[in-house]
Design a protein around this motif. Structure first.
Motif, PDB file in Angstrom:
ATOM      1  N   TRP A   1       0.813  -1.226   0.000  1.00 19.34           N
ATOM      2  CA  TRP A   1       0.000   0.000   0.000  1.00 19.34           C
ATOM      3  C   TRP A   1       0.838   1.264   0.000  1.00 19.34           C
ATOM      4  O   TRP A   1       0.311   2.360  -0.108  1.00 19.34           O
ATOM      5  N   TYR A   2       2.160   1.118   0.127  1.00 21.43           N
ATOM      6  CA  TYR A   2       3.034   2.292   0.117  1.00 21.43           C
ATOM      7  C   TYR A   2       3.660   2.539  -1.251  1.00 21.43           C
ATOM      8  O   TYR A   2       4.384   3.495  -1.436  1.00 21.43           O
ATOM      9  N   GLY A   3       3.375   1.687  -2.210  1.00 29.76           N
ATOM     10  CA  GLY A   3       3.858   1.882  -3.574  1.00 29.76           C
ATOM     11  C   GLY A   3       2.734   2.390  -4.463  1.00 29.76           C
ATOM     12  O   GLY A   3       1.549   2.190  -4.178  1.00 29.76           O
ATOM     13  N   GLN A   4       3.118   3.042  -5.526  1.00 24.46           N
ATOM     14  CA  GLN A   4       2.108   3.556  -6.468  1.00 24.46           C
ATOM     15  C   GLN A   4       1.603   2.426  -7.338  1.00 24.46           C
ATOM     16  O   GLN A   4       2.341   1.504  -7.621  1.00 24.46           O
ATOM     17  N   PRO A   5       0.386   2.404  -7.754  1.00 21.27           N
ATOM     18  CA  PRO A   5      -0.706   3.363  -7.592  1.00 21.27           C
ATOM     19  C   PRO A   5      -1.550   3.123  -6.344  1.00 21.27           C
ATOM     20  O   PRO A   5      -2.520   3.824  -6.107  1.00 21.27           O
ATOM     21  N   PHE A   6      -1.160   2.109  -5.557  1.00 20.71           N
ATOM     22  CA  PHE A   6      -1.979   1.741  -4.403  1.00 20.71           C
ATOM     23  C   PHE A   6      -1.970   2.809  -3.315  1.00 20.71           C
ATOM     24  O   PHE A   6      -2.964   2.985  -2.610  1.00 20.71           O
ATOM     25  N   TYR A   7      -0.861   3.528  -3.188  1.00 22.38           N
ATOM     26  CA  TYR A   7      -0.785   4.586  -2.184  1.00 22.38           C
ATOM     27  C   TYR A   7      -1.791   5.700  -2.499  1.00 22.38           C
ATOM     28  O   TYR A   7      -2.507   6.174  -1.618  1.00 22.38           O
ATOM     29  N   SER A   8      -1.861   6.087  -3.758  1.00 20.80           N
ATOM     30  CA  SER A   8      -2.824   7.130  -4.153  1.00 20.80           C
ATOM     31  C   SER A   8      -4.252   6.648  -3.976  1.00 20.80           C
ATOM     32  O   SER A   8      -5.125   7.409  -3.548  1.00 20.80           O
ATOM     33  N   LEU A   9      -4.491   5.387  -4.288  1.00 18.36           N
ATOM     34  CA  LEU A   9      -5.833   4.832  -4.134  1.00 18.36           C
ATOM     35  C   LEU A   9      -6.254   4.837  -2.670  1.00 18.36           C
ATOM     36  O   LEU A   9      -7.383   5.224  -2.340  1.00 18.36           O
ATOM     37  N   SER A  10      -5.358   4.448  -1.788  1.00 18.32           N
ATOM     38  CA  SER A  10      -5.722   4.441  -0.372  1.00 18.32           C
ATOM     39  C   SER A  10      -5.873   5.857   0.175  1.00 18.32           C
ATOM     40  O   SER A  10      -6.714   6.106   1.038  1.00 18.32           O
ATOM     41  N   ARG A  11      -5.083   6.806  -0.319  1.00 21.87           N
ATOM     42  CA  ARG A  11      -5.219   8.202   0.127  1.00 21.87           C
ATOM     43  C   ARG A  11      -6.547   8.796  -0.312  1.00 21.87           C
ATOM     44  O   ARG A  11      -7.093   9.673   0.356  1.00 21.87           O
ATOM     45  N   LEU A  12      -7.075   8.358  -1.453  1.00 24.81           N
ATOM     46  CA  LEU A  12      -8.359   8.870  -1.938  1.00 24.81           C
ATOM     47  C   LEU A  12      -9.551   8.237  -1.234  1.00 24.81           C
ATOM     48  O   LEU A  12     -10.565   8.893  -1.009  1.00 24.81           O
ATOM     49  N   THR A  13      -9.447   6.968  -0.890  1.00 24.48           N
ATOM     50  CA  THR A  13     -10.623   6.252  -0.392  1.00 24.48           C
ATOM     51  C   THR A  13     -10.664   6.070   1.122  1.00 24.48           C
ATOM     52  O   THR A  13     -11.741   5.939   1.692  1.00 24.48           O
ATOM     53  N   ASP A  14      -9.515   6.054   1.785  1.00 21.48           N
ATOM     54  CA  ASP A  14      -9.494   5.789   3.228  1.00 21.48           C
ATOM     55  C   ASP A  14     -10.244   6.810   4.076  1.00 21.48           C
ATOM     56  O   ASP A  14     -10.914   6.414   5.038  1.00 21.48           O
ATOM     57  N   PRO A  15     -10.176   8.116   3.790  1.00 20.80           N
ATOM     58  CA  PRO A  15     -10.941   9.046   4.639  1.00 20.80           C
ATOM     59  C   PRO A  15     -12.447   8.745   4.650  1.00 20.80           C
ATOM     60  O   PRO A  15     -13.089   8.833   5.701  1.00 20.80           O
ATOM     61  N   TYR A  16     -12.998   8.366   3.508  1.00 22.15           N
ATOM     62  CA  TYR A  16     -14.425   8.038   3.453  1.00 22.15           C
ATOM     63  C   TYR A  16     -14.702   6.727   4.191  1.00 22.15           C
ATOM     64  O   TYR A  16     -15.677   6.627   4.939  1.00 22.15           O
ATOM     65  N   LEU A  17     -13.848   5.736   4.020  1.00 26.18           N
ATOM     66  CA  LEU A  17     -14.078   4.449   4.669  1.00 26.18           C
ATOM     67  C   LEU A  17     -13.872   4.515   6.178  1.00 26.18           C
ATOM     68  O   LEU A  17     -14.524   3.782   6.924  1.00 26.18           O
TER      69      LEU A  17
END
Length: 92
Positions: A37-53
């Motif tokens: 989760w610290y590599g791209q593109p997964f890091y950006s995906l988690s930064r976009l979705t984690d606040p809502y989840l």
């Protein structure tokens, strides 16, 4: 004026549909433990979705070790999409 509202609602619905797909990808990838989760593109995906989840993680406790709180997030997002779609249809 109605063309502006129609464009606004259709743009909002498009954004929500893309965000719903991003949430689905994020939740689906949690089943694979080897995802970094610290590599791209997964890091950006988690930064976009984690606040809502994270909003829903405190509401629904894990059931048998499985976090079912994203289901509540999906339901709420789809309700918002349906309301926005209905409002957009009646305003034109």
């Amino acid at each position: 004026m109605t063309n502006s509202l129609t464009l606004l609602f259709s743009s909002f619905l498009g954004f929500l549909q893309i965000y719903l797909i991003l949430l689905l990808v994020r939740v689906s990838l949690t089943w694979f433990p080897n995802v970094n989760w610290y590599g791209q593109p997964f890091y950006s995906l988690s930064r976009l979705t984690d606040p809502y989840l994270k909003i829903f993680r405190g509401i629904v406790p894990p059931l048998i070790g499985i976090d079912i709180s994203p289901i509540l997030g999906f339901v709420l997002l789809q309700c918002i999409m349906q309301i926005a779609n209905n409002v957009g249809l009646t305003s034109s």
